[in-house]
Design a protein around this motif. Structure first.
Motif, PDB file in Angstrom:
ATOM      1  N   PHE A 148      -2.080   7.785  -7.474  1.00  0.00           N
ATOM      2  CA  PHE A 148      -2.072   6.751  -7.535  1.00  0.00           C
ATOM      3  C   PHE A 148      -2.149   5.646  -5.895  1.00  0.00           C
ATOM      4  O   PHE A 148      -3.539   5.048  -5.905  1.00  0.00           O
ATOM      5  CB  PHE A 148      -0.691   6.142  -7.419  1.00  0.00           C
ATOM      6  N   PHE A 149      -2.136   6.050  -4.931  1.00  0.00           N
ATOM      7  CA  PHE A 149      -2.614   5.632  -3.601  1.00  0.00           C
ATOM      8  C   PHE A 149      -4.002   5.972  -3.190  1.00  0.00           C
ATOM      9  O   PHE A 149      -4.204   5.154  -2.093  1.00  0.00           O
ATOM     10  CB  PHE A 149      -1.466   5.965  -2.855  1.00  0.00           C
ATOM     11  N   ASN A 150      -5.077   7.069  -3.994  1.00  0.00           N
ATOM     12  CA  ASN A 150      -6.054   7.355  -3.579  1.00  0.00           C
ATOM     13  C   ASN A 150      -6.858   6.271  -4.094  1.00  0.00           C
ATOM     14  O   ASN A 150      -7.950   6.078  -3.073  1.00  0.00           O
ATOM     15  CB  ASN A 150      -6.594   8.663  -4.562  1.00  0.00           C
ATOM     16  N   ALA A 151      -5.747   5.377  -5.154  1.00  0.00           N
ATOM     17  CA  ALA A 151      -7.229   4.006  -4.783  1.00  0.00           C
ATOM     18  C   ALA A 151      -7.305   3.259  -3.621  1.00  0.00           C
ATOM     19  O   ALA A 151      -8.669   2.658  -3.518  1.00  0.00           O
ATOM     20  CB  ALA A 151      -6.504   3.216  -6.484  1.00  0.00           C
ATOM     21  N   MET A 152      -6.501   3.572  -2.836  1.00  0.00           N
ATOM     22  CA  MET A 152      -6.578   2.407  -1.896  1.00  0.00           C
ATOM     23  C   MET A 152      -7.367   3.510  -0.483  1.00  0.00           C
ATOM     24  O   MET A 152      -6.759   2.852   0.678  1.00  0.00           O
ATOM     25  CB  MET A 152      -5.395   2.338  -1.196  1.00  0.00           C
ATOM     26  N   GLN A 153      -7.926   4.384  -0.991  1.00  0.00           N
ATOM     27  CA  GLN A 153      -8.096   5.676   0.423  1.00  0.00           C
ATOM     28  C   GLN A 153      -9.804   5.043   0.358  1.00  0.00           C
ATOM     29  O   GLN A 153     -10.455   5.468   1.752  1.00  0.00           O
ATOM     30  CB  GLN A 153      -9.208   6.689  -0.041  1.00  0.00           C
ATOM     31  N   ILE A 194       1.328  -5.095   1.766  1.00  0.00           N
ATOM     32  CA  ILE A 194       2.239  -5.870   2.552  1.00  0.00           C
ATOM     33  C   ILE A 194       1.456  -6.552   4.338  1.00  0.00           C
ATOM     34  O   ILE A 194       1.691  -7.905   4.343  1.00  0.00           O
ATOM     35  CB  ILE A 194       3.452  -5.210   3.156  1.00  0.00           C
ATOM     36  N   TYR A 195       0.848  -5.729   4.798  1.00  0.00           N
ATOM     37  CA  TYR A 195       0.953  -6.531   5.869  1.00  0.00           C
ATOM     38  C   TYR A 195      -0.602  -6.972   5.895  1.00  0.00           C
ATOM     39  O   TYR A 195      -1.202  -7.948   7.357  1.00  0.00           O
ATOM     40  CB  TYR A 195       1.186  -5.454   7.222  1.00  0.00           C
ATOM     41  N   ALA A 196      -2.380  -6.482   5.012  1.00  0.00           N
ATOM     42  CA  ALA A 196      -3.012  -7.057   5.064  1.00  0.00           C
ATOM     43  C   ALA A 196      -3.121  -8.038   3.840  1.00  0.00           C
ATOM     44  O   ALA A 196      -2.747  -7.960   3.128  1.00  0.00           O
ATOM     45  CB  ALA A 196      -3.785  -6.138   4.799  1.00  0.00           C
ATOM     46  N   HIS A 197      -4.258  -9.376   4.629  1.00  0.00           N
ATOM     47  CA  HIS A 197      -4.132 -10.960   3.954  1.00  0.00           C
ATOM     48  C   HIS A 197      -5.372 -10.877   3.682  1.00  0.00           C
ATOM     49  O   HIS A 197      -5.974 -11.986   4.335  1.00  0.00           O
ATOM     50  CB  HIS A 197      -3.212 -11.289   4.194  1.00  0.00           C
ATOM     51  N   TRP A 198      -6.134 -10.136   3.023  1.00  0.00           N
ATOM     52  CA  TRP A 198      -7.488 -11.239   2.717  1.00  0.00           C
ATOM     53  C   TRP A 198      -8.047 -12.579   2.053  1.00  0.00           C
ATOM     54  O   TRP A 198      -6.786 -12.241   0.897  1.00  0.00           O
ATOM     55  CB  TRP A 198      -8.432  -9.743   2.100  1.00  0.00           C
ATOM     56  N   THR A 256       2.026  -0.832  -6.050  1.00  0.00           N
ATOM     57  CA  THR A 256       3.317  -0.402  -6.673  1.00  0.00           C
ATOM     58  C   THR A 256       3.846   0.771  -7.097  1.00  0.00           C
ATOM     59  O   THR A 256       3.018   0.057  -8.649  1.00  0.00           O
ATOM     60  CB  THR A 256       3.985  -1.090  -6.657  1.00  0.00           C
ATOM     61  N   TYR A 257       3.831   1.582  -6.511  1.00  0.00           N
ATOM     62  CA  TYR A 257       3.744   2.616  -7.809  1.00  0.00           C
ATOM     63  C   TYR A 257       5.513   3.330  -7.604  1.00  0.00           C
ATOM     64  O   TYR A 257       5.988   3.890  -6.642  1.00  0.00           O
ATOM     65  CB  TYR A 257       2.218   3.987  -7.905  1.00  0.00           C
ATOM     66  N   GLN A 258       6.338   2.989  -8.899  1.00  0.00           N
ATOM     67  CA  GLN A 258       7.635   3.795  -8.569  1.00  0.00           C
ATOM     68  C   GLN A 258       8.545   2.626  -7.384  1.00  0.00           C
ATOM     69  O   GLN A 258       8.078   1.535  -7.583  1.00  0.00           O
ATOM     70  CB  GLN A 258       8.268   4.940  -8.401  1.00  0.00           C
ATOM     71  N   ASP A 259       9.055   3.188  -6.135  1.00  0.00           N
ATOM     72  CA  ASP A 259       9.834   1.912  -5.974  1.00  0.00           C
ATOM     73  C   ASP A 259       8.816   2.382  -3.839  1.00  0.00           C
ATOM     74  O   ASP A 259       9.700   2.184  -2.979  1.00  0.00           O
ATOM     75  CB  ASP A 259      11.536   3.040  -4.959  1.00  0.00           C
ATOM     76  N   PHE A 260       7.773   2.354  -4.072  1.00  0.00           N
ATOM     77  CA  PHE A 260       6.871   2.988  -2.825  1.00  0.00           C
ATOM     78  C   PHE A 260       5.757   1.826  -3.244  1.00  0.00           C
ATOM     79  O   PHE A 260       4.794   1.804  -3.865  1.00  0.00           O
ATOM     80  CB  PHE A 260       6.210   3.967  -2.246  1.00  0.00           C
ATOM     81  N   THR A 261       5.195   0.823  -2.311  1.00  0.00           N
ATOM     82  CA  THR A 261       3.813  -0.257  -2.283  1.00  0.00           C
ATOM     83  C   THR A 261       3.199  -0.061  -0.482  1.00  0.00           C
ATOM     84  O   THR A 261       4.076   0.456   0.146  1.00  0.00           O
ATOM     85  CB  THR A 261       4.795  -1.465  -2.003  1.00  0.00           C
ATOM     86  N   TRP A 262       2.411   0.323  -1.116  1.00  0.00           N
ATOM     87  CA  TRP A 262       1.038   0.532   0.115  1.00  0.00           C
ATOM     88  C   TRP A 262       1.848  -0.398   1.000  1.00  0.00           C
ATOM     89  O   TRP A 262       1.391  -1.982   0.690  1.00  0.00           O
ATOM     90  CB  TRP A 262      -0.063   0.766  -1.038  1.00  0.00           C
ATOM     91  N   PRO A 263       1.486  -0.156   2.113  1.00  0.00           N
ATOM     92  CA  PRO A 263       1.836  -0.865   3.358  1.00  0.00           C
ATOM     93  C   PRO A 263       0.184  -2.376   3.406  1.00  0.00           C
ATOM     94  O   PRO A 263       0.899  -3.322   3.942  1.00  0.00           O
ATOM     95  CB  PRO A 263       1.532   0.025   4.548  1.00  0.00           C
ATOM     96  N   ASP A 264      -0.575  -1.768   3.360  1.00  0.00           N
ATOM     97  CA  ASP A 264      -1.953  -2.950   3.636  1.00  0.00           C
ATOM     98  C   ASP A 264      -1.382  -4.150   2.529  1.00  0.00           C
ATOM     99  O   ASP A 264      -2.007  -4.661   2.710  1.00  0.00           O
ATOM    100  CB  ASP A 264      -2.833  -2.111   2.938  1.00  0.00           C
TER     101      ASP A 264
END
Ligand SMILES: [Fe+2]
Ligand SMILES: [Fe+2]
Length: 267
Positions: free
Chosen positions: A197-202, A143-147, A133-141
């Motif tokens: 910030f979300f490049n971490a998830m690429q 919320i929806y992916a659960h390893w 989460t950065y500010q008001d946005f959470t990366w969808p994975d």
């Protein structure tokens, strides 16, 4: 041998937003071009059951083409992503089942992959990237992916699996496929933490390192909805996503976009 390449079809969202039968268009393209192999680089749609059904449909409509697949993040959106991954292995062309030899010289090796924050920017902790989460946005994975474990552990599992196969086929002409990004030069940095910030998830540079270590000839990936086709250190790199209608498309109709986007390479 003619190999078609496409990723990030996002069938559900693009069908709704274009009000078009995307599968019908894919079948139409297949009938016109009939490649020997079709590599789908993940993000078929959201959720494993739907992705599996669409893959089976593609294969059944075009039995003379061998469809190969790696999962994307959207394909494993499920309360148990490990179970989702296993369900998707029911598709015979899922590269997670093992390498596929195309002929005496060429083999395709792949898995969806994941991310380990190695493309993240400095100034954030592992925990911050893990929360996503950065500010008001959470990366969808998030919320929806659960390893079952941490993102880094999931990436480790893929690296291990791929390296075993790569070493087994060392010396062959290898086409490596992941959904996630293998090299930092394909990650877009905007000098804005709201994006960077979300490049971490690429993806992970470790996928690229593996490819170079084992002399991979062609590397196919997706996830970022930007198209690339270039040579890097003797490796042909192809990222060929359909992406989201309308802002990532360059044509008005789904037929024009799909027909102009699918790439055929020859080996
Ligand atoms: Fe995607
Ligand atoms: Fe993706």
């Amino acid at each position: 041998m003619r190999i078609a390449v496409l990723s990030d079809i996002h069938e559900g969202l693009n069908r709704k937003n274009t009000q078009t039968d995307l599968m019908g268009l894919l079948h139409k393209w297949m009938a016109a071009h009939m490649p020997d192999v079709f590599i789908i680089g993940g993000d078929m749609t959201a959720g494993p059951e739907k992705s599996l059904a669409l893959l089976n449909q593609l294969q059944q409509y075009s039995p003379r083409t061998k469809f190969l697949f790696v999962h994307g993040n959207h394909d494993i959106y499920h309360e148990d992503s490990k179970a989702a991954h296993e369900l998707l292995l029911q598709f015979p062309g899922n590269l997670g089942n093992g390498p596929v030899e195309l002929n005496d010289d060429w083999v395709v090796i792949g898995e969806g992959g994941w991310y380990d924050y190695s493309f993240g920017i400095p100034g954030f902790t592992e925990e911050q990237f893990s929360n996503g989460t950065y500010q008001d946005f959470t990366w969808p994975d998030k919320i929806y992916a659960h390893w079952p474990g941490a993102d880094r552990e999931q990436t480790d599992r893929y690296i291990l699996k791929l390296e075993n196969w790569l070493s087994e086929y060392h010396g062959k002409n290898i086409i490596l496929v992941t959904h996630f990004v293998p090299l930092s030069q394909f990650v877009l940095y905007k000098d804005d933490p709201k994006w960077d910030f979300f490049n971490a998830m690429q993806g992970s540079f470790r996928f690229g390192e593996l490819a170079l270590k084992y002399g991979v000839k062609k590397y196919i990936f997706g996830h970022i909805h930007t198209r690339y086709h270039e040579q890097i250190e003797g490796m042909e790199i192809i990222c060929n996503p359909l992406g989201y209608y309308p802002h990532e498309w360059s044509h008005q109709t789904a037929e024009e976009e799909i027909f102009s986007t699918i790439k055929i390479i020859e080996i």
